[in-house]
Write an enzyme that holds these catalytic residues in place. Structure first.
Site, PDB file in Angstrom:
ATOM      1  CB  SER A 569      -1.061  -0.002   1.258  1.00  0.00           C
ATOM      2  OG  SER A 569       0.241   0.651   2.278  1.00  0.00           O
ATOM      3  CE1 TYR A 582      -3.424  -0.530   6.854  1.00  0.00           C
ATOM      4  CE2 TYR A 582      -2.377   0.932   5.270  1.00  0.00           C
ATOM      5  CZ  TYR A 582      -3.098   0.065   5.104  1.00  0.00           C
ATOM      6  OH  TYR A 582      -2.898  -0.476   4.433  1.00  0.00           O
ATOM      7  CE  LYS A 586      -0.096  -2.697   4.162  1.00  0.00           C
ATOM      8  NZ  LYS A 586      -0.247  -3.946   3.686  1.00  0.00           N
TER       9      LYS A 586
END
Length: 690
Positions: A569, A582, A586
């Site tokens: 992402s 988050y 990632k």
């Protein structure tokens, strides 16, 4: 309950109606669903209606055949075969094509046999009972058949299937001036074909089937009386599990047999086969051959035999297996050299069955369904060997005949055409892919795309119901090639079970696509908790690294290279307010992928990332709702913001766009790409990776 009772118990002729072809289809289905009569794809049936012969067409299956599966040919034109002394395979196929009276499948090579026998309905099986009584010394086989059936079943010595067999039987039928004939008595109901099965006939399909059951049942009763009592086996609850050894060696077998073309494996550790393989003389007996030439095409010339010392270290076992497979390959090359003509190359699919005492039977083929068929064929062969040894001495056809049948152009062409078609139309033929996070969104789209491109797929998700639903949907289009698994990436035991399942189901692994994700936890860095960070890391980083390590270990044992792809992402590249949990997890994943690319490149294992953003998935839509809520705007207003910031004006990107890229990264199209990150986001300048 005997084979005879089981078969009679499923008869339901009253429901088929009076149409002769419908009744023949019913006969075909009864035969096809009894693997002791025919193995999948094998056997054939026919009926004669006036001047038309309707016979099972090439490539059809008795289990599922319909009216369109029968080839329709002119009997009057086929009658010319009676006067033909010699005919090549190519000439025979051209001749039969000229005898067809309607569109349909290509004629089977057994069509001449059905045409020259004067009976209305004919069934031909590769049944265990007949093969047991005819894979022994010729004189003894004839004596037993004569004794059991008093001339009603006629023994036919081995002749190669196709035109040679039809010519031999045609002469036995008689009626041609100047030739001997009439060797089949008027009251005969069938033929036993040495090493090749049984032919029975009747005035209609019901009578034909009744005779088939009568004959095979009589043989079964005789064999049951001759077989020694079964040895008591160790109860499964007490016996050490075969699965850890299988999990270790299956990728090694797949790697050796999967060159130059990958294979899919089927593993069978049933109590019966383990007991049979434990027999004192079994290693010598299986070297004598198969049960019928039909099995040469489906299960190969001879099985490979692997001896494993279960007490040895794992590394020693792997090297021992590789060494034994290498020796088997050299033995095959010697066999090829003894028999090959000028310019004939060794077969790529030279081995289809591997026997591992104490572990099980492994079969290798182009796909799972054919690997299962190979297993059923070899199970039949093991039963034939045991039965034949109980009544005489198990024997098969001479090596030269084996070689000629194994290289039979009519059959080899089908395999070569399939391989060429796979190469031309599929990006991932015969690959095995594990998709983690496959229950919805990008993962579900990837499951469909990987299957469409020829892969066998394990759809894994924390929500087992979701993964099961996706697998069932995809499997409806690609039967046998997709399975579901519930997997929690936060649990080492769950990941171990997932990769064990992939290996035991398909034999190994070629691609891992990791797209598992959690909804972001939005909080400023001053408020984020350790628990928030840990939850994101468990799924996006720790679980991913654990999965990558397990996948890479399997790929290394195979020695076929592989591809690992993960969805990281935009958050891995672009810092976002309140996204430390988050985005940090990632970004950690992206770094782990780069490290893995460095470590695994020497093994031919490529590791790449996909930077996806604004993908229409349940997870992203939840993200949008939370962002909109935190900013006091509507969801539509938040989507408009996303659309305005990318160069292509994209609002929501379909998950199929990411799935397409995952498939490409797993394929040879990107065979020289590793350590890279490819973007699917409509064009966000701040997320450009370079």
């Amino acid at each position: 309950m005997t084979h005879l009772q089981i078969s009679r118990g499923v008869t339901s002729w009253d429901k088929t109606g009076p149409d002769p072809l419908d009744r023949l289809i019913h006969l075909s289905h009864l035969m096809g669903h009894d693997t002791r009569l025919v193995q999948p794809g094998g056997g054939n049936t026919s009926t004669k209606e006036g001047d038309t012969l309707l016979v099972k067409g090439s490539g059809t299956d008795l289990r599922t055949i319909t009216r369109d599966g029968f080839t329709r040919l002119s009997l009057s034109r086929l009658a010319a075969l009676r006067d033909t002394e010699a005919m090549t395979d190519a000439e025979m196929m051209r001749f039969m094509a000229g005898c067809m009276v309607a569109e349909g499948p290509a004629p089977s090579v057994e069509t001449p046999l059905h045409s020259l026998l004067p009976h209305r309905v004919i069934a031909h099986t590769h049944d265990v009972a007949t093969m047991s009584l005819t894979n022994i010394r010729d004189a003894e086989a004839k004596r037993l058949v004569d004794e059991l059936f008093d001339g009603r079943i006629v023994y036919v010595p081995y002749v190669r299937p196709g035109f040679p067999l039809a010519r031999a039987v045609g002469r036995m039928v008689g009626g041609v001036e100047g030739r001997r004939g009439g060797e089949i008595p008027a009251d005969a109901i069938g033929l036993t074909l040495a090493h090749h099965g049984l032919v029975v006939w009747g005035d209609d399909a019901e009578e034909c089937y009744a005779r088939l059951i009568e004959v095979t049942g009589r043989m079964d009763e005789y064999l049951a009386a001759k077989r020694p009592p079964l040895r008591p086996s160790t109860p499964p609850a007490v016996r050490p599990s075969t699965r850890p050894l299988a999990e270790l060696v299956l990728p090694v077998i797949r790697g050796v047999l999967g060159k130059p073309e990958r294979v899919i494996l089927h593993f069978d550790d049933g109590d019966d086969v383990l007991s049979t393989l434990a027999g004192e003389r079994m290693q010598e007996l299986v070297r004598r051959g198969m049960a019928t030439p039909e099995h040469l095409l489906r299960a190969g010339r001879l099985p490979l035999w692997l001896d494993i010392d279960a007490e040895s270290p794992a590394g020693a076992i792997v090297e021992s297996v590789r060494g034994q497979l290498k020796a088997a390959r050299l033995e095959y090359e010697d066999y090829h050299g003894r028999n090959a003509g000028a310019g004939e190359r060794p077969l790529g699919d030279w081995a289809k069955v591997v026997l591992v005492p104490g572990v099980g039977v492994v079969t290798a083929f182009t796909d799972k369904r054919n690997a299962v068929t190979a297993n059923l064929c070899y199970r039949a062969t093991l039963e034939v060997i045991t039965n034949a040894e109980a009544v005489d001495r198990f024997e098969f056809i001479p090596e030269r005949d084996v070689y000629e049948f194994e290289h039979w152009p009519l059959e080899r062409r089908k395999i070569e055409e399939q391989t060429a078609k796979e190469r031309a139309t599929r990006l991932l033929p015969r690959h095995v892919a594990v998709i983690i996070g496959g229950g919805s969104g990008i993962g579900a789209a990837a499951a469909r795309r990987f299957a469409e491109e020829g892969a066998h797929v394990v759809v894994a998700d924390l929500d087992g119901a979701l993964s099961d639903g996706v697998a069932k949907e995809v499997a409806s289009k690609f039967p046998g090639r997709v399975i579901a698994a519930a997997a929690d990436v936060r649990s080492d035991a769950s990941l171990d079970e997932l990769f064990r399942r992939a290996v035991l189901e398909f034999g190994g692994l070629d691609c891992l696509f990791y797209t598992a994700g959690l909804p972001p936890r939005f909080a400023p860095i001053t408020e984020i908790t350790r628990e928030d960070l840990q939850r994101q890391l468990e799924v996006h980083y720790l679980g991913a690294v654990a999965a990558i390590g397990r996948a890479a270990a399997i790929m290394r044992r195979q020695g076929l290279g592989g591809s690992i792809v993960a969805s990281v992402s935009k958050a891995a590249l672009v810092p976002g307010r309140d996204a430390v949990a988050y985005g940090g997890s990632k970004a950690a994943l992206l770094q782990a992928l780069r490290v893995a690319a460095v470590e695994l490149g020497g093994d031919g294992i490529r590791v790449n990332a996909i930077n996806a953003d604004q993908i229409e998935t349940p997870l992203f839509l939840q993200f949008v709702r939370e962002r909109a809520s935190s900013r006091g705007v509507t969801m539509e207003e938040q989507l408009a913001v996303y659309r305005s910031r990318n160069l292509m004006g994209a609002t929501l990107i379909p998950p199929e766009a990411v799935a397409d890229l995952a498939v490409l990264l797993a394929s040879d199209r990107f065979r020289y790409t590793t350590g890279d990150i490819l973007t699917v986001d409509g064009g966000l300048p701040e997320a450009f990776p370079r």
